[in-house]
Design a protein around this motif. Structure first.
Motif, PDB file in Angstrom:
ATOM      1  N   HIS A 100      35.870  47.186  32.134  1.00  0.00           N
ATOM      2  CA  HIS A 100      35.128  46.049  32.676  1.00  0.00           C
ATOM      3  C   HIS A 100      33.977  45.724  31.730  1.00  0.00           C
ATOM      4  N   LEU A 101      33.376  44.574  31.927  1.00  0.00           N
ATOM      5  CA  LEU A 101      32.446  44.043  30.933  1.00  0.00           C
ATOM      6  C   LEU A 101      31.214  44.912  30.739  1.00  0.00           C
ATOM      7  N   ASP A 102      30.814  45.663  31.756  1.00  0.00           N
ATOM      8  CA  ASP A 102      29.667  46.556  31.588  1.00  0.00           C
ATOM      9  C   ASP A 102      29.976  47.720  30.652  1.00  0.00           C
ATOM     10  N   GLY A 136      42.319  40.499  35.181  1.00  0.00           N
ATOM     11  CA  GLY A 136      42.434  40.146  36.592  1.00  0.00           C
ATOM     12  C   GLY A 136      41.174  40.324  37.401  1.00  0.00           C
ATOM     13  N   THR A 137      40.299  41.272  37.009  1.00  0.00           N
ATOM     14  CA  THR A 137      39.127  41.545  37.837  1.00  0.00           C
ATOM     15  C   THR A 137      37.801  41.207  37.166  1.00  0.00           C
ATOM     16  N   LEU A 181      49.379  44.881  40.485  1.00  0.00           N
ATOM     17  CA  LEU A 181      49.553  45.585  41.758  1.00  0.00           C
ATOM     18  C   LEU A 181      48.931  46.973  41.691  1.00  0.00           C
ATOM     19  N   GLN A 182      49.050  47.621  40.540  1.00  0.00           N
ATOM     20  CA  GLN A 182      48.439  48.942  40.397  1.00  0.00           C
ATOM     21  C   GLN A 182      46.920  48.862  40.541  1.00  0.00           C
ATOM     22  N   CYS A 183      46.328  47.772  40.050  1.00  0.00           N
ATOM     23  CA  CYS A 183      44.888  47.570  40.244  1.00  0.00           C
ATOM     24  C   CYS A 183      44.554  47.503  41.728  1.00  0.00           C
ATOM     25  N   LEU A 184      45.401  46.836  42.499  1.00  0.00           N
ATOM     26  CA  LEU A 184      45.198  46.761  43.951  1.00  0.00           C
ATOM     27  C   LEU A 184      45.270  48.146  44.576  1.00  0.00           C
ATOM     28  N   PHE A 185      46.265  48.950  44.185  1.00  0.00           N
ATOM     29  CA  PHE A 185      46.404  50.284  44.758  1.00  0.00           C
ATOM     30  C   PHE A 185      45.213  51.162  44.413  1.00  0.00           C
ATOM     31  N   GLY A 186      44.766  51.086  43.149  1.00  0.00           N
ATOM     32  CA  GLY A 186      43.606  51.876  42.760  1.00  0.00           C
ATOM     33  C   GLY A 186      42.378  51.513  43.567  1.00  0.00           C
ATOM     34  N   TYR A 187      42.174  50.218  43.785  1.00  0.00           N
ATOM     35  CA  TYR A 187      41.056  49.738  44.589  1.00  0.00           C
ATOM     36  C   TYR A 187      41.191  50.219  46.027  1.00  0.00           C
ATOM     37  N   ALA A 188      42.419  50.155  46.562  1.00  0.00           N
ATOM     38  CA  ALA A 188      42.651  50.550  47.952  1.00  0.00           C
ATOM     39  C   ALA A 188      42.385  52.027  48.179  1.00  0.00           C
ATOM     40  N   GLY A 233      33.710  37.220  42.801  1.00  0.00           N
ATOM     41  CA  GLY A 233      33.574  38.663  42.701  1.00  0.00           C
ATOM     42  C   GLY A 233      34.912  39.340  42.471  1.00  0.00           C
ATOM     43  N   PHE A 234      34.868  40.673  42.399  1.00  0.00           N
ATOM     44  CA  PHE A 234      36.064  41.479  42.125  1.00  0.00           C
ATOM     45  C   PHE A 234      37.186  41.159  43.110  1.00  0.00           C
ATOM     46  N   ASN A 235      36.862  41.148  44.400  1.00  0.00           N
ATOM     47  CA  ASN A 235      37.892  40.950  45.420  1.00  0.00           C
ATOM     48  C   ASN A 235      38.610  39.620  45.257  1.00  0.00           C
ATOM     49  N   GLY A 236      37.847  38.561  45.178  1.00  0.00           N
ATOM     50  CA  GLY A 236      38.452  37.241  45.060  1.00  0.00           C
ATOM     51  C   GLY A 236      39.239  37.063  43.773  1.00  0.00           C
ATOM     52  N   ARG A 237      38.727  37.626  42.675  1.00  0.00           N
ATOM     53  CA  ARG A 237      39.440  37.506  41.403  1.00  0.00           C
ATOM     54  C   ARG A 237      40.773  38.248  41.438  1.00  0.00           C
ATOM     55  N   LEU A 238      40.761  39.461  42.007  1.00  0.00           N
ATOM     56  CA  LEU A 238      41.994  40.238  42.071  1.00  0.00           C
ATOM     57  C   LEU A 238      43.030  39.570  42.967  1.00  0.00           C
TER      58      LEU A 238
END
Length: 298
Positions: A100-102, A136-137, A181-188, A233-238
């Motif tokens: 991520h950008l940070d 994506g995020t 989708l893997q990004c979604l699972f990691g977040y979940a 934000g992260f949620n909306g972008r994903l």
């Protein structure tokens, strides 16, 4: 005007991934986490957990913004074993794990125009995971939509230039969609569970006394929730990326082509015999000798 920065990131990721493409877990990268073997297979088990229990937690905490994706929950539950196999089957490579950008510095003094920091989450994973997480995020949806294909083609071309063979553009694009989708699972699994606990206990950002919420907690919540439609934000972008890429079609195709009865998740987080067999299958695949040696350092 920031396109050169985006190109620098995908170039750097492609060079990293090409260098360690299909590399075995051996020196000098023996310390990089393997999804099936290290830490009791935490990556595999985490994604099994996320496929089973993650969507209810998302629904409780961020149901409105994730509504389009939550509609896919029956597909996720019916084929969670297939999904985990798909997300961890080789080719794997060394991934940064938190692009991520940070964690990125841009400067002309860097050979490729940028440098990454914070390597605590480095792992052996499908290469497009880093790319999907970054595009994506991190990017506003309008920017991602405008530059996505060009950046992915640039990434693929740099992989090929780095010595990766037998990996087509079509495979790259498909893996990118699965990686989202893997990004979604990691977040979940790793983020939403903490928010679900806060909501159940009425602590943190869900505290009854909002004056007790710390500045750090508010800032972190803002990272995920954004500042409104213009800054989702992260949620909306994903969510937007998952919908734009029609990731539900991947799930439907997997369901239509899979053989045998669909496993029942039952909502239980404990690993079933089928889960353990799936882990063993993926572990064997990860442990298999690579089809080609990693390319020389770029």
């Amino acid at each position: 005007e920031h396109l050169p920065h985006l190109e620098a990131v995908v170039d750097m990721l492609a060079m990293l991934h090409a260098r360690w493409w299909a590399a075995p877990k051996a020196a000098p990268v023996e310390w990089v986490a393997s999804p099936a073997h290290d830490n009791l297979g935490i990556q595999l088990n985490a994604f099994i957990f996320a496929a089973k229990k993650g969507t209810p937690a998302i629904r409780r905490c961020f149901g409105e913004v994730y509504a389009p994706v939550l509609a896919w929950a029956p597909l996720l539950k019916r084929r969670h074993r297939y999904l985990v196999r798909r997300l961890f089957t080789p080719p794997l490579t060394v991934c940064h794990g938190d692009v991520h950008l940070d964690n990125i510095f841009f400067a002309d003094r860097f050979p490729s125009g940028c440098a990454f920091i914070d390597h605590a989450n480095m792992m052996l994973a499908k290469p497009l995971l880093d790319v999907a997480f970054f595009l994506g995020t991190n990017l506003p949806p309008a920017v991602r939509r405008a530059q996505e294909v060009a950046l992915l083609r640039r990434y693929h071309a740099t992989l090929v230039a780095g010595g990766v063979e037998g990996y087509s553009w079509e495979a790259c694009w498909t893996d990118y969609r699965w990686a989202m989708l893997q990004c979604l699972f990691g977040y979940a699994c790793f983020v939403v569970q903490d928010y679900a606990k806060q909501k159940s206990n009425r602590t943190g950002v869900f505290a009854a006394d909002q004056a007790s919420v710390s500045k750090a907690e508010r800032n972190l919540a803002r990272v995920y929730s954004g500042d409104g439609p213009s800054s989702p934000g992260f949620n909306g972008r994903l969510v937007t990326a998952l919908v734009d890429l029609k990731c539900d079609e991947l799930l439907r195709d997997a369901l239509s082509h899979a053989r045998g009865p669909s496993p029942c998740c039952g909502g239980a987080p404990a690993a079933t015999h089928e889960d353990r067999q799936m882990c063993a299958d993926v572990a064997a695949a990860v442990a298999a000798p690579p089809s080609a040696a990693p390319t020389e350092a770029l």
